[in-house]
Design a protein around this motif. Structure first.
Motif, PDB file in Angstrom:
ATOM      1  N   THR A  30       0.823  -1.411  -0.504  1.00  0.00           N
ATOM      2  CA  THR A  30      -0.315   0.096  -0.485  1.00  0.00           C
ATOM      3  C   THR A  30       0.979   1.371   0.858  1.00  0.00           C
ATOM      4  O   THR A  30       2.019   1.267   0.428  1.00  0.00           O
ATOM      5  N   GLY A  31       0.119   2.657  -1.104  1.00  0.00           N
ATOM      6  CA  GLY A  31       1.173   3.708  -0.902  1.00  0.00           C
ATOM      7  C   GLY A  31       1.159   3.954  -1.899  1.00  0.00           C
ATOM      8  O   GLY A  31      -0.540   4.856  -1.931  1.00  0.00           O
ATOM      9  N   THR A  32       1.650   4.835  -2.395  1.00  0.00           N
ATOM     10  CA  THR A  32       1.434   6.003  -3.476  1.00  0.00           C
ATOM     11  C   THR A  32       2.321   5.555  -4.713  1.00  0.00           C
ATOM     12  O   THR A  32       3.233   5.138  -4.398  1.00  0.00           O
ATOM     13  N   ALA A  33       1.828   5.378  -5.938  1.00  0.00           N
ATOM     14  CA  ALA A  33       2.127   5.050  -7.334  1.00  0.00           C
ATOM     15  C   ALA A  33       3.034   6.565  -7.252  1.00  0.00           C
ATOM     16  O   ALA A  33       2.913   6.964  -8.059  1.00  0.00           O
ATOM     17  N   ALA A  34       4.867   6.035  -7.177  1.00  0.00           N
ATOM     18  CA  ALA A  34       5.918   6.903  -7.459  1.00  0.00           C
ATOM     19  C   ALA A  34       5.789   7.318  -8.959  1.00  0.00           C
ATOM     20  O   ALA A  34       5.873   8.460  -9.510  1.00  0.00           O
ATOM     21  N   ILE A  55      -4.754   3.302 -12.809  1.00  0.00           N
ATOM     22  CA  ILE A  55      -4.254   4.734 -12.118  1.00  0.00           C
ATOM     23  C   ILE A  55      -2.892   5.143 -12.879  1.00  0.00           C
ATOM     24  O   ILE A  55      -2.585   4.815 -14.089  1.00  0.00           O
ATOM     25  N   GLY A  58       1.217   9.352  -8.803  1.00  0.00           N
ATOM     26  CA  GLY A  58       0.632   9.956  -8.546  1.00  0.00           C
ATOM     27  C   GLY A  58      -0.115   9.860  -6.834  1.00  0.00           C
ATOM     28  O   GLY A  58      -1.092   9.725  -6.083  1.00  0.00           O
ATOM     29  N   ASP A  59      -1.177   8.421  -7.781  1.00  0.00           N
ATOM     30  CA  ASP A  59      -2.553   8.542  -7.086  1.00  0.00           C
ATOM     31  C   ASP A  59      -2.561   6.809  -5.823  1.00  0.00           C
ATOM     32  O   ASP A  59      -1.261   6.203  -6.146  1.00  0.00           O
ATOM     33  N   PRO A  60      -2.938   6.979  -5.008  1.00  0.00           N
ATOM     34  CA  PRO A  60      -2.986   6.491  -4.285  1.00  0.00           C
ATOM     35  C   PRO A  60      -3.514   4.338  -4.507  1.00  0.00           C
ATOM     36  O   PRO A  60      -4.178   3.805  -5.216  1.00  0.00           O
ATOM     37  N   ARG A  62      -3.558   0.725  -3.021  1.00  0.00           N
ATOM     38  CA  ARG A  62      -3.693  -0.295  -1.803  1.00  0.00           C
ATOM     39  C   ARG A  62      -3.221  -1.599  -2.223  1.00  0.00           C
ATOM     40  O   ARG A  62      -3.112  -2.710  -3.269  1.00  0.00           O
ATOM     41  N   VAL A  99       6.006   1.928  -5.843  1.00  0.00           N
ATOM     42  CA  VAL A  99       4.872   2.313  -4.647  1.00  0.00           C
ATOM     43  C   VAL A  99       6.207   3.055  -3.566  1.00  0.00           C
ATOM     44  O   VAL A  99       6.488   2.147  -3.101  1.00  0.00           O
ATOM     45  N   VAL A 102       3.436   4.127   2.350  1.00  0.00           N
ATOM     46  CA  VAL A 102       2.454   5.441   3.342  1.00  0.00           C
ATOM     47  C   VAL A 102       3.801   5.647   4.394  1.00  0.00           C
ATOM     48  O   VAL A 102       3.958   4.804   5.188  1.00  0.00           O
TER      49      VAL A 102
END
Length: 103
Positions: A30-34, A55, A58-60, A62, A99, A102
Motif C-alpha cells: 500500500t502506498g502511492t504510485a511514485a 491508476i 501520484g494515485d494511491p 492498495r 509504490v 505510506v
C-alpha cells in the motif's frame, strides 16, 4: 459489459476459436504510485489485446486483497491457452509500478 452499461457498443469480432488469457495487475504494498514504467514497444505487441491501468503516477495504491484493489489488467491471445497465460504473465512483469510506502 462496462462499455455496454455506459451505452457504448464496442466492436466484437467473433472467431471460431481464439485462446486468450487475462490477468489483474496488483500491488503487494500500500502506498502511492511514485512512477509507472511501460516499455514503449510493449503496447505494439501483436498479441496484446488490452493493457489498461486504473491508476496514474501520484494515485494511491492498495495492497491487493479484493477486486477494487487492482491497479489494472492485461488481456492477450496466443496459439494455446497455456501460451496466452504465459504471455499475460510476461506482459504484466514488464509493467513496473513503483509504490512509495505510506508514512
Amino acid at each position: 459489459l462496462i462499455h455496454l452499461a455506459l451505452g457504448e457498443y464496442p466492436e466484437v469480432r467473433i472467431t471460431d476459436h481464439q485462446p486468450n488469457a487475462s490477468l489483474l495487475l496488483r500491488s503487494a504494498t500500500t502506498g502511492t504510485a511514485a512512477s509507472i514504467e511501460i516499455p514503449d514497444d510493449l503496447m505494439n505487441h501483436p498479441n496484446l489485446i488490452e493493457l489498461h491501468l486504473d491508476i496514474e503516477a501520484g494515485d494511491p495504491v492498495r495492497a491487493f486483497k479484493v477486486g477494487p484493489d487492482r491497479i489494472g489488467h492485461v488481456i492477450a491471445k496466443a496459439e494455446t491457452a497455456e501460451k496466452s497465460e504465459e504471455l499475460v504473465a510476461w506482459i504484466a512483469s514488464q509493467v513496473k509500478v513503483h509504490v512509495a510506502p505510506v508514512n
